[in-house]
Write an enzyme that holds these catalytic residues in place. Structure first.
Site, PDB file in Angstrom:
ATOM      1  N   LYS A   1     -20.716 -12.651 -54.137  1.00  0.00           N
ATOM      2  CA  LYS A   1     -19.178 -12.993 -53.877  1.00  0.00           C
ATOM      3  C   LYS A   1     -18.732 -12.914 -52.473  1.00  0.00           C
ATOM      4  O   LYS A   1     -19.160 -12.168 -51.596  1.00  0.00           O
ATOM      5  CB  LYS A   1     -18.504 -11.958 -54.970  1.00  0.00           C
ATOM      6  CG  LYS A   1     -17.074 -12.401 -54.933  1.00  0.00           C
ATOM      7  CD  LYS A   1     -16.312 -11.190 -55.843  1.00  0.00           C
ATOM      8  CE  LYS A   1     -14.668 -11.654 -55.952  1.00  0.00           C
ATOM      9  NZ  LYS A   1     -14.116 -11.972 -54.836  1.00  0.00           N
TER      10      LYS A   1
ATOM     11  N   GLU B   1     -15.842 -21.825 -52.326  1.00  0.00           N
ATOM     12  CA  GLU B   1     -15.147 -20.796 -51.489  1.00  0.00           C
ATOM     13  C   GLU B   1     -15.144 -21.183 -50.065  1.00  0.00           C
ATOM     14  O   GLU B   1     -16.049 -21.537 -49.561  1.00  0.00           O
ATOM     15  CB  GLU B   1     -15.630 -19.314 -51.553  1.00  0.00           C
ATOM     16  CG  GLU B   1     -14.740 -18.303 -51.160  1.00  0.00           C
ATOM     17  CD  GLU B   1     -14.088 -17.959 -52.212  1.00  0.00           C
ATOM     18  OE1 GLU B   1     -12.981 -17.084 -52.170  1.00  0.00           O
ATOM     19  OE2 GLU B   1     -14.336 -17.973 -53.737  1.00  0.00           O
TER      20      GLU B   1
ATOM     21  N   ARG C   1      -6.827 -22.779 -55.293  1.00  0.00           N
ATOM     22  CA  ARG C   1      -7.019 -22.509 -56.732  1.00  0.00           C
ATOM     23  C   ARG C   1      -5.460 -22.512 -57.381  1.00  0.00           C
ATOM     24  O   ARG C   1      -5.347 -22.669 -58.534  1.00  0.00           O
ATOM     25  CB  ARG C   1      -7.523 -21.123 -56.924  1.00  0.00           C
ATOM     26  CG  ARG C   1      -6.717 -20.053 -56.630  1.00  0.00           C
ATOM     27  CD  ARG C   1      -7.434 -18.639 -57.039  1.00  0.00           C
ATOM     28  NE  ARG C   1      -6.528 -17.335 -56.926  1.00  0.00           N
ATOM     29  CZ  ARG C   1      -6.962 -16.313 -56.871  1.00  0.00           C
ATOM     30  NH1 ARG C   1      -8.136 -15.960 -57.233  1.00  0.00           N
ATOM     31  NH2 ARG C   1      -6.318 -15.167 -56.840  1.00  0.00           N
TER      32      ARG C   1
ATOM     33  N   ASP D   1     -15.437 -13.237 -49.477  1.00  0.00           N
ATOM     34  CA  ASP D   1     -14.241 -12.952 -49.487  1.00  0.00           C
ATOM     35  C   ASP D   1     -13.528 -14.394 -48.753  1.00  0.00           C
ATOM     36  O   ASP D   1     -13.588 -14.511 -47.455  1.00  0.00           O
ATOM     37  CB  ASP D   1     -13.957 -11.777 -48.534  1.00  0.00           C
ATOM     38  CG  ASP D   1     -12.672 -11.241 -48.765  1.00  0.00           C
ATOM     39  OD1 ASP D   1     -11.793 -11.584 -49.551  1.00  0.00           O
ATOM     40  OD2 ASP D   1     -12.733 -10.213 -48.117  1.00  0.00           O
TER      41      ASP D   1
END
Length: 611
Positions: free
Chosen positions: A24, A78, A44, A26
């Site tokens: 994951k 991301e 998003r 940031d």
């Protein structure tokens, strides 16, 4: 398709064959859509970000132009500013995201490009694939990434601004890597899960890499139940977070009672409290000096409030071996600005993401100052017998050399007051240089402007050869110019031919400025161009290492526009370099992705023809 599927936070990771695991990051969650007529990058929440991150959209147009049959395609991922394979710099990304002027955006994109990390495929060749299983979508994404010749896993040194996030079969395998690189956490995904728009689904679970810090309770807001917690920073008790989550009812009642009895109530109704009560908190990251995603763990009544320092927070912010211990943290080691061992260790922790890549796979030589920079020092390149097992090393058949690639080894050496880190030009398994470094050494600190002049003359020469060079302060009185090379591309004999050519040109073109005379008494106050220093077995001060002088100056990388008469080495210290990186980025950010093999080979070819 702008509103993305979201994971659910979990306090314990799911384990089993029906799960796969991803790092994951940031960053900014986004949807990247590539079609024949253009590229869109949407957050998003539906915000268009294409103009904010042109390095991603422009690269996307070229990366997939030979894959027209795959278009249109849509990727979920991301936007990040990678620091290492598992961690991104969210603070820099926020600054970048707030830029509005196109010229400033492009300037930032050139200086420190962000990238899009794709972890899911939603559309391929115009076909919606969101209802396929996670494993099938992941397989299709891997095929696409491979066809486009993009990195299959995040690489901070890759030129490509679209990369992929792979999945792992086993949690422990990935968690070990996340801890090593201080990543944000892991997302666990069910192998049969579909991609569900606008959904927060337990088919995706996020497990975060929380840290612990010790703080002092200095305030309380009875209206919302939030505590203000603070730490000592530069001798001043400074707020570092507001926290309410995690507190039990009885703890809240106790705090309210303490505040009413011993605190001071302000006109707004909030309470302040003199430092006395300590607590442990859990947090995810530090952003602009403030803890993010904080929760209360418990009171620490046995602690003295003076132990709650910002340096302590930084020390606990990185993963280190449990046997690593720090001693004599209050010892003054840089006399002129009264910086302590704790200040030094704090700097080394904060700069480690930029320092460690230049130590990687190198047999490091340190200079230790057991009693501070004014005391006697000594060189150490072999791992001592008393070093703990976790200290990294490399045996070359005769000596056990220190190798410093992780936080535990780095901080153990720092605790031994290794103030200087010197590295060879080759890696531990090679006898060929990985870079060329030209050392510009003026007669004294007062003659630093000679180094500035020399560096700019050399830049003009190297530019004429088509060679990109990177300037760095030596940390003492000079400047060093770096030229990156591909591993194993050249021998030391070949690079010596080049450095000798440079030296001969400089001494002939600027005889009043340069000398190659090794004896100081014969240099006649000229700048020494030490081309013989670039050789096997020789070392150079590592980028971002401190120097063992009274100021604790740093061997700081520079941007070329800074190499001018106003440049002052004394301003680059452990106090200033971290803020400089946060504001300006690292001037060596693309060093390892920019080898100068082609122009150097052309020069060597010409030299060979002449001989």
């Amino acid at each position: 398709m702008a509103f993305t599927m979201q994971p659910v936070l979990t306090s314990s990771p799911p384990i089993g064959a029906e799960w796969r695991y991803e790092v994951k990051y940031d960053g900014y969650r986004c949807i990247l859509r590539i079609h024949s007529s253009g590229v869109t990058l949407t957050s998003r929440n539906g915000v268009e970000l294409s103009s904010t991150f042109p390095e991603i959209t422009q690269f996307a147009k070229t990366a997939f132009q030979h894959l027209e049959k795959e278009l249109p395609l849509t990727l979920d991922g991301e936007i990040v500013c990678l620091v290492n394979p598992c961690r991104a710099d969210f603070e820099h990304l926020q600054v970048r995201g707030r830029l509005k002027r196109p010229d400033k955006i492009q300037e930032s994109a050139n200086a420190r490009p962000c990238c899009f990390l794709a972890f899911d495929l939603l559309e391929r060749s115009g076909e919606d694939v969101t209802l396929l299983s996670y494993l099938d979508r992941k397989k299709s994404l891997r095929e696409l990434i491979s066809a486009a010749k993009l990195p299959a896993s995040p690489d901070p040194y890759a030129k490509e601004t679209i990369q992929s996030i792979p999945c792992y079969d086993h949690f422990d395998q990935l968690w070990e890597m996340v801890i090593k690189y201080d990543g944000e956490g892991i997302v666990a995904k069910k192998t049969n899960s579909k991609w569900l728009e606008k959904k927060r689904s337990s088919d995706w679970l996020k497990y975060k890499n929380f840290k612990q810090a010790y703080v002092c309770i200095t305030g309380f807001n009875p209206n919302n139940g939030f505590l203000t917690v603070s730490v000592l920073k530069n001798g001043i008790m400074t707020p570092i977070a507001s926290v309410s989550h995690g507190m039990r009812d009885e703890e809240k009642s106790a705090i309210r009672e303490i505040m009413e009895q011993h605190g001071h109530q302000t006109p707004s109704g909030e309470f302040t409290l003199e430092p006395s009560i300590c607590a442990a908190v859990q947090y995810l990251t530090i952003l602009q000096g403030t803890l993010r995603e904080v929760s209360f763990i418990g009171f620490e009544f046995q602690m003295d409030w003076t132990e709650c320092t910002y340096a302590q927070v930084i020390r606990h912010s990185k993963p280190v071996h449990p046997k690593l211990q720090f001693t004599s943290l209050d010892k003054i080691i840089f006399e002129k600005n009264k910086k302590t061992k704790e200040d030094f260790i704090q700097y080394m922790i904060e700069v480690s993401d930029y320092l460690l890549p230049f130590l990687k796979n190198r047999a490091v030589t340190v200079i230790r100052y057991p009693h501070g920079s004014r005391s006697e020092s000594f060189f150490q390149k072999n791992k001592p017998d008393y070093a703990p097992d976790f200290v990294q090393s490399f045996y070359d058949g005769s000596h056990e050399h220190i190798v410093c690639e992780d936080m535990s080894t780095l901080l153990w050496l720092c605790n031994q007051l290794a103030l200087e880190f010197h590295v060879p030009f080759q890696t531990i398994k090679s006898r060929r240089p990985a870079e060329i470094v030209i050392d510009l050494d003026p007669p004294s600190r007062d003659d630093f402007l000679m180094a500035v002049q020399a560096a700019n003359e050399l830049k003009r020469l190297l530019d004429s050869f088509g060679i990109t060079s990177y300037p760095k302060l030596s940390g003492n009185k000079g400047i060093q110019l770096y030229i990156p090379l591909s591993p194993e591309a050249f021998t030391y004999e070949e690079t010596r031919q080049f450095t000798q050519l440079i030296a001969e040109y400089c001494t002939n073109a600027f005889p009043e400025l340069f000398t190659t005379e090794r004896l100081i008494k014969n240099r006649h106050c000229k700048l020494y161009l030490d081309y013989l220093q670039h050789a096997e077995g020789k070392t150079i001060i590592c980028p971002y290492s401190t120097r063992g002088n009274e100021l604790g100056t740093v061997a700081a990388p520079l941007y070329w526009h800074e190499v001018q008469s106003s440049l002052t080495p004394a301003l680059f210290t452990i106090d200033t370099v971290i803020d400089r990186i946060k504001k300006q980025g690292c001037p060596f950010f693309d060093f390892y992705r920019n080898p100068q093999d082609e122009p150097l080979s052309a020069i060597l070819h010409q030299l060979k023809k002449k001989s």
